[in-house]
Design an enzyme around this catalytic site. Structure first.
Site, short mmCIF file in Angstrom:
data_model
loop_
_atom_site.label_atom_id
_atom_site.label_comp_id
_atom_site.label_asym_id
_atom_site.label_seq_id
_atom_site.Cartn_x
_atom_site.Cartn_y
_atom_site.Cartn_z
N ARG A 1 0.86 -1.29 -0.04
CA ARG A 1 0.01 -0.15 -0.13
C ARG A 1 0.84 1.18 0.20
NH1 ARG A 1 -3.23 -1.26 5.40
NH2 ARG A 1 -1.24 -1.33 5.92
N ASP B 1 3.58 -20.80 16.92
CA ASP B 1 4.52 -20.29 16.16
C ASP B 1 5.72 -21.20 15.69
OD1 ASP B 1 5.83 -17.78 15.05
OD2 ASP B 1 7.17 -17.85 16.91
N HIS C 1 7.80 -25.79 12.48
CA HIS C 1 9.27 -26.29 12.50
C HIS C 1 9.55 -27.58 13.26
CE1 HIS C 1 9.31 -22.12 10.88
NE2 HIS C 1 9.30 -21.65 12.14
N GLU D 1 15.66 -20.10 21.82
CA GLU D 1 16.17 -18.76 21.10
C GLU D 1 16.55 -17.82 22.26
OE1 GLU D 1 14.05 -17.25 17.46
OE2 GLU D 1 12.38 -18.14 18.86
N LYS E 1 16.70 -24.96 5.45
CA LYS E 1 18.03 -25.01 6.26
C LYS E 1 18.70 -26.17 5.76
CE LYS E 1 16.33 -22.69 10.49
NZ LYS E 1 17.03 -21.53 10.58
N LYS F 1 11.45 -18.91 23.95
CA LYS F 1 12.10 -17.65 23.59
C LYS F 1 12.80 -17.24 25.08
CE LYS F 1 9.62 -16.19 19.64
NZ LYS F 1 10.56 -16.15 18.75
N LYS G 1 4.03 -18.68 6.40
CA LYS G 1 3.47 -19.22 7.71
C LYS G 1 3.02 -18.05 8.61
CE LYS G 1 5.68 -20.01 11.47
NZ LYS G 1 6.44 -19.07 12.35
N HIS H 1 10.56 -22.22 6.54
CA HIS H 1 11.87 -22.07 6.33
C HIS H 1 12.78 -22.86 7.01
CE1 HIS H 1 11.96 -19.66 10.34
NE2 HIS H 1 13.28 -19.79 9.94
#
Ligand code: NDP
Ligand code: BG6
Length: 502
Positions: A55, A247, A252, A228, A194, A352, A160, A190
Site C-alpha cells: 500500500r 509459532d 518447525h 532462542e 536449512k 524464547k 506461515k 523456512h
C-alpha cells in the site's frame, strides 16, 4: 531440493515474482537478500523480475534504494559488489496498491504484462488474514491460471502461519484450492530450507550404518530443541495472537520430528518424501491433555538477563498486554505408534529468551545392558547421544565412552564431531535461497503439503484448546536467560530422563 553440488546454471524460463507486502520485514530481511545472493551465484533465470506490491507509495527507484540498504544490513555477506547489486537492482520494480481493490489488480496485471515474463510466482508476505482476500483478487483479475497453461506456469508461495487451528487451516486450504491446484501451492516452512535440516535425510538415507539402529531397539528417546535467546523483538503484535505452539511447534518442530522419524521414501520426489512425513503425523498418538500424566508444559518469560544485559519480561515488552497469558515456552512429549518407534518418546521443546540460541535433534541411545567394568558402574556410563546440530555451529556429533589412560578401567565420554564450517569452509546458505530457487524449479519437496498442514493442526489443536481453557490457572514463568520453567524439568524427570543443556 537438489543433491547435485555442481549445478550452477538454471533454465526454467523467464519469471516474475510478485511480492505482496514488499514494504515489510520479511521482504527486506530475508527475501531480497536471498534473491540477491542467488543472483550473485548466477542461479536466477536470465529474464527475472521482482515486482514489489504494497500500500505504501513508492517508485521503483525508492524501492531499489530501500532494498539496497536492507541487503547491505541483513545479507550475511553484505552487498559485496556494487556492480552486481546495480545489475540485480535493475530487476526490481514496485507497484503501490491496495490488497483488496480490484482496480489495483488490473494495474498489477498491466505491469506484469509489460515485464513480459512468461512464468509467475505470487509471494504472500503479508499478514495472514490477508492471504485469502489477496488470493481471491489474484483470481478475479485473471492472474491465477491452473497448473501449466500454454507452457507457462503460475505458482503461489504462502508464508506461515497457515491457519491458527485445524478449522482455519482447512478453510484457508479450501480458499486456496478454489483458485490454485495443490501443485501450484508452496507453503513455506523456512526450517525445511536449512541445509542442516535437509541433511537429516542425507545423513539417514545415504549412510548404511545408522539405519539399522534407528529404531526402538537401540534408541531410548529423542529430544528436539529450538531454543532462542531473543525475546519477541518487534513481532509482538503477531506473537500475542500466535503463541509458542502456533509459532514453532505446528511447523518447525513437527517438521524436524517427521524428518527424524519417517521411513525411507520410495524415491526422492516431492510426493514420496511428503507421503512419508504425513504418515509420521498420522501415527502420533493424539494429544489428550485431560489424561493422567501431563503431555505438555508451558511457560512465559519473566525479566532476567540476555547477552549480559538486563531484559524485561514478556508482559513488559512494548505492545504486549500486561496480563498476557501467551506462552513463550512449551515442551511436549509425543509418542509415535508404529513398529519403528513404539515406546520411544519424542520430547519437543522451544522457548524464547532461553539461555542460548540452539536448535538440535538429539538421539539418545539406550544404555549398555551389562556392567563389565567394576570401577565404573553401568549407571555412571553416559549413553551414546547423536546430535544433529541444526544451528548455530551447524554440524553433527556422536558421544561415546572411552577408557581413560591409566592402570584402572575408568570410562569417560568423548565425542566425534563434524562441523560444517570446518569441513566446507563456509556457513550454509540461507534457507530462503534454497526455497525460492526450489519454487522456481517447481520442486515442492521442501514445502508443506495440504494434508501435512492439516494433520499438524489436528494433532495440536486439542492442546491449544485445553491451554486456552485453562490459561488462568497454573501458568509457570521462567527467568529470561534460563532454560525454561522448573515445571519443564519436572516434566521430563518424571520419566527418569533429563533435558540436555546444549
Ligand atoms: P509485516 O508486518 O512487516 O507486514 C508486511 C507488509 O504488509 C507491511 O509492510 C504492510 O505493507 C502490510 N501490512 C501490514 N499490516 C497490514 C494490515 N493490517 N493491513 C494491510 N496491510 C498490512 O510482516 P512481515 O514482513 O514480518 O511478515 C509477512 C508474512 O511472513 C507474515 O505472514 C508473517 O507471519 C510471515 N513470516 C514473517 C517472518 C519474519 O521474519 N518477518 C518469519 C516467518 C514468517 P503496506 O502497509 O505498505 O501495504
Ligand atoms: C519463525 C518464528 O518462524 O522462526 C519466529 O515466527 C522465530 O518466532 C523464527 O524466531 C526462528 O527462526 P530461526 O531460523 O532463527 O531459527
Amino acid at each position: 531440493m537438489t543433491l547435485s553440488l555442481t549445478e550452477t546454471s538454471e533454465n526454467f524460463g523467464p519469471c516474475a515474482m510478485v511480492i505482496f507486502g514488499a514494504t515489510g520485514d520479511l521482504t527486506k530481511r530475508k527475501l531480497i537478500p536471498a534473491l540477491y545472493s542467488l543472483s550473485m551465484d548466477h542461479r536466477l533465470p536470465d529474464k527475472f523480475s521482482v515486482l514489489g506490491y504494497a500500500r505504501s507509495e513508492m517508485n521503483d527507484e525508492e524501492f531499489r534504494r530501500k532494498m539496497r540498504d536492507a541487503t547491505s544490513e541483513f545479507s550475511g555477506a553484505g552487498l559485496k559488489n556494487e556492480t552486481a547489486w546495480e545489475k540485480f537492482a535493475q530487476q526490481l520494480y514496485f507497484l503501490p496498491g491496495n490488497y483488496q481493490e480490484p482496480k489495483d489488480y488490473l494495474r498489477l496485471k498491466e505491469a506484469l504484462a509489460k515485464l513480459d515474463r512468461r512464468n509467475r510466482i505470487f509471494y504472500l508476505a503479508i499478514p495472514p488474514d490477508l492471504y485469502a482476500p489477496v488470493i481471491r483478487q489474484i483470481a478475479a483479475a485473471g492472474l491465477a491460471g491452473r497448473g501449466t497453461e500454454n507452457g507457462r506456469w503460475t505458482r503461489i508461495i504462502i508464508e506461515k502461519p497457515f491457519g491458527s487451528d485445524l478449522a482455519t487451516a482447512k478453510a484457508l486450504n479450501r480458499e486456496v484450492h478454489e483458485v490454485f491446484d495443490e501443485e501450484q501451492v508452496y507453503r513455506i516452512d523456512h526450517y525445511l530450507g536449512k541445509e542442516t535440516v535437509q541433511n537429516i535425510l542425507v545423513f539417514r538415507f545415504a549412510n548404511s550404518v545408522f539405519e539399522p539402529i534407528w529404531n526402538r531397539r537401540y534408541i531410548d528417546h529423542v529430544q528436539i530443541t529450538a531454543a532462542e535467546s531473543m525475546g519477541v523483538e518487534n513481532r509482538n503484535g503477531y506473537y500475542e495472537k500466535a503463541d509458542m505452539i502456533r509459532d514453532m511447534f505446528q511447523n518447525h518442530l513437527l517438521q524436524l520430528l517427521c524428518l527424524t522419524a519417517m521411513e525411507p521414501p520410495v524415491s526422492f520426489t516431492a510426493d514420496a518424501v511428503r507421503d512419508e512425513k504425513a504418515k509420521v503425523l498420522r501415527a502420533i498418538r493424539p494429544i489428550s491433555p485431560a489424561e493422567g500424566s501431563p503431555v505438555a508444559v508451558r511457560g512465559q518469560y519473566a525479566s532476567g538477563t540476555a547477552g549480559g544485559k538486563e531484559v524485561v519480561g514478556y508482559r513488559e515488552e512494548t505492545g504486549v498486554d500486561p496480563k498476557s497469558m501467551t506462552e513463550t515456552y512449551a515442551a511436549v512429549k509425543l509418542s509415535i505408534e508404529n513398529w519403528r518407534w513404539q515406546g520411544v518418546p519424542f520430547y519437543l521443546r522451544s522457548g524464547k529468551r532461553l539461555a542460548k540460541r540452539v536448535t538440535e535433534v538429539a538421539i539418545h541411545f539406550k544404555k549398555p545392558p551389562l556392567l563389565l567394568f567394576k570401577a565404573c558402574p553401568v549407571e555412571q556410563l553416559s549413553p551414546n547421544v547423536l546430535v544433529l546440530r541444526i544451528q548455530p555451529d551447524e554440524g553433527i556429533s556422536l558421544t561415546f565412552e572411552v577408557k581413560e589412560p591409566g592402570p584402572e578401567v575408568c570410562v569417560n565420554s568423548l565425542s566425534l564431531d563434524f562441523s560444517y564450517q570446518t569441513a566446507f569452509g563456509t556457513a550454509p546458505p540461507e534457507a530462503y535461497e534454497t526455497l525460492l530457487l526450489d519454487c522456481m524449479r517447481g520442486d515442492s519437496t521442501l514445502f508443506t503439503r495440504q494434508d501435512w498442514v492439516e494433520l499438524a493442526w489436528s494433532l495440536l489443536t486439542p492442546l491449544l484448546e485445553s491451554w486456552q481453557a485453562t490459561r488462568a490457572e497454573n501458568f509457570p514463568t521462567y527467568n529470561a536467560g534460563s532454560w525454561g520453567p522448573e515445571e519443564a524439568d519436572a516434566f521430563i524427570e518424571r520419566d527418569g530422563r533429563r533435558w540436555r543443556r546444549p
